[in-house]
Design a protein around this motif. Sequence first.
Motif, PDB file in Angstrom:
ATOM      1  N   GLU A   1      60.159  29.997  33.621  1.00 30.41           N
ATOM      2  CA  GLU A   1      59.816  28.633  33.916  1.00 30.41           C
ATOM      3  C   GLU A   1      59.504  28.354  35.389  1.00 30.41           C
ATOM      4  O   GLU A   1      58.824  27.156  35.616  1.00 30.41           O
ATOM      5  CB  GLU A   1      61.153  27.910  33.457  1.00 30.41           C
ATOM      6  CG  GLU A   1      61.177  28.095  32.023  1.00 30.41           C
ATOM      7  CD  GLU A   1      62.447  27.448  31.228  1.00 30.41           C
ATOM      8  OE1 GLU A   1      62.721  27.389  30.172  1.00 30.41           O
ATOM      9  OE2 GLU A   1      63.689  27.150  32.139  1.00 30.41           O
TER      10      GLU A   1
ATOM     11  N   MET B   1      64.293  21.762  28.662  1.00 30.79           N
ATOM     12  CA  MET B   1      64.246  22.775  29.687  1.00 30.79           C
ATOM     13  C   MET B   1      64.849  22.219  30.858  1.00 30.79           C
ATOM     14  O   MET B   1      64.810  20.840  31.366  1.00 30.79           O
ATOM     15  CB  MET B   1      62.511  22.781  29.939  1.00 30.79           C
ATOM     16  CG  MET B   1      62.469  24.112  31.295  1.00 30.79           C
ATOM     17  SD  MET B   1      60.686  24.299  31.400  1.00 30.79           S
ATOM     18  CE  MET B   1      60.270  22.885  32.339  1.00 30.79           C
TER      19      MET B   1
ATOM     20  N   ARG C   1      63.985  31.979  32.152  1.00 30.79           N
ATOM     21  CA  ARG C   1      64.039  31.094  33.398  1.00 30.79           C
ATOM     22  C   ARG C   1      63.374  31.131  34.703  1.00 30.79           C
ATOM     23  O   ARG C   1      62.821  30.339  35.031  1.00 30.79           O
ATOM     24  CB  ARG C   1      65.743  30.750  33.880  1.00 30.79           C
ATOM     25  CG  ARG C   1      65.801  29.742  34.707  1.00 30.79           C
ATOM     26  CD  ARG C   1      65.557  28.364  34.437  1.00 30.79           C
ATOM     27  NE  ARG C   1      65.872  27.189  35.537  1.00 30.79           N
ATOM     28  CZ  ARG C   1      65.292  26.422  35.629  1.00 30.79           C
ATOM     29  NH1 ARG C   1      64.249  25.831  34.592  1.00 30.79           N
ATOM     30  NH2 ARG C   1      65.276  25.427  36.449  1.00 30.79           N
TER      31      ARG C   1
ATOM     32  N   ILE D   1      63.352  22.111  37.162  1.00 32.40           N
ATOM     33  CA  ILE D   1      63.061  23.041  38.020  1.00 32.40           C
ATOM     34  C   ILE D   1      63.202  22.534  39.467  1.00 32.40           C
ATOM     35  O   ILE D   1      62.808  21.572  39.935  1.00 32.40           O
ATOM     36  CB  ILE D   1      61.580  23.273  38.001  1.00 32.40           C
ATOM     37  CG1 ILE D   1      61.400  24.002  36.519  1.00 32.40           C
ATOM     38  CG2 ILE D   1      60.935  24.388  38.970  1.00 32.40           C
ATOM     39  CD1 ILE D   1      60.211  24.214  35.963  1.00 32.40           C
TER      40      ILE D   1
END
Length: 596
Positions: A71, A1, A68, A4
């Motif tokens: 996320e 992933m 996304r 962020i």
Amino acid sequence: MAKIAPSLSREGLGLAPSRHGTVTAVSMMKDEGPFLLEWVAHHLTVGFNRLVVYTNDCSDGTDTMLIRLEELGLAYHRRNVIPEGLRPQPSALNHAQDEPLVAESDWVLVFDADEFLCIRYGDGTLNDLLDGVKAQGANGMVITWRIFGSGGVHDWSRAPVTEQYLRAAPKEWNKGWGVKTLFQFDPAHWKLGIHRPKIKNKWLESDFPDSIKWLNGSGRAMEDYFKFRGWRSITRTVGYDWAQINHYAVKSIDSYAIRKFRGNVNLKKDKYNADYWALQDRNEVQDDAMLRYSAERKRVFDLLLSDPELNRLHHAALDRAEARLAEFKGLPAYDEMVAGLKAASQVPIDAVVAKPPQARDPEKIAALMSRVEKQSNETERVARKALGPQRGTGLAEPAAQGLASGVEWVANHEIALPLDPGHFSPSGLEQIAAGKFDRGVARILPRLLQGAARHLELGAGCGFRAAVLARARPVLQQIQQESDPGRVKLIRAIWERNGLEKQNNLTLRAGALDQEALQELIETFRPDSLLIADPALDPQILMQALRSGAPALRLILAGPAMAESQRWQAIFPALAAARPDETQPEFLLAQLARAD
């Protein structure tokens, strides 16, 4: 992933917390990659704190972008697994009905990727809008589409949709009156729908329908029929003063080409043709209300692009769309499409044909109607009939403060009236354009006042009744009272246009009247006819003012006061008992109600 960015939480985006719990947008998308981040940024700015989006068969990365965003905690993506024989939108709504994120929401609005909520009320956010809805004891709002056209834009552009397209259909154009419904959601009672939710069958014969109070887009109570069926506003229910759904169905010719050549969410193979373009490419009036969000939307949009992964996906979607467009532009089919669309753009608005989704079957509708719906509809029908020939006032709420520049004037019963949407409702504008505004009252009122010498009207509205009387009965002394400042200005403008502003027999009393002022007016003027059109006037106050000082009197109800006829009739026995026999009032409600 992917990593962020810490600034891309809701808190990091600087979004205001909701005062109304979880307010959820539910949407269905397919290949909306070039426009997705603007849609997300806009609706985060407006005040949704949960976005749930269903996708099917995406080829441009829309689904990956939504993953996304999930996320990042800014949206939720769900796959729309479509059962055999079911269309994508109903399939997505079936999934949303069972989705815990939707079920636990306090408020829900179902709408599409080409629809943007535009709030005129308050500061333009859902916090203020829902404050206004709840202040009226309501638990929903039926928000009407505003159809936005191409504005003559042909070429593809990366500029924001909400800033490129600022030309729209007129508010009074009823072919553009589809709706979406923002409402308090309880999955035990409601089944989600594209335009409005449906009450589950087991609750139709219960008290639950009585608990529903929805407002229209101007903050006025919706009629009860819409609790049960319908997907469009009608003349009596349309409104845009508080909120509207900006519907960008076509955008530019190049945007339309991309959509036409890739299919659509409901698999309607012939949907994107010239007829559809003529319906949706409406550019008659300017509407730039959406620009109030530009700065804040851009701030949020730029923060979303600060995430490297979102940035990459967004620009990949743009590049893909532009590459596909380059392929289309070399084909004869593209040139043929452009020629057809340009011809369709020339179709006048009054010549557009809008075909319903399916033919109306009155017998089938009657069979489906529940007892409670029939009873509710009949109650509203009786109430509308009691309003008499006006079907309300025909006036806009609230009234504008001045006439629009360049407004057209149309003769109605020999009185010129302005086609001004700031002062008249859509139904009122239709009546004026046809020369039929308040035609029943205009015909009968001069006859009702035969023999009268002094006429007092409480709640003059637009001053049309007074103008008709001034022409038909020039010796009649009139005092017209109106509380609303905007309508006072309208009355003066109409009287001036019709050469009545200097008529000695016609006087306008601006401002509200308390009991003392009303009694003084009646004692001084001594009217022998009194027309009551102001629904806010308290019958008890009028009764006290009429106990003395007035001669024999004809009392007439008109406009919205007709809806309160029983309340008014209740005071007459007491009023009659308090006055000498020779000054008994004559109550003319029934005669005026038959004026149409």
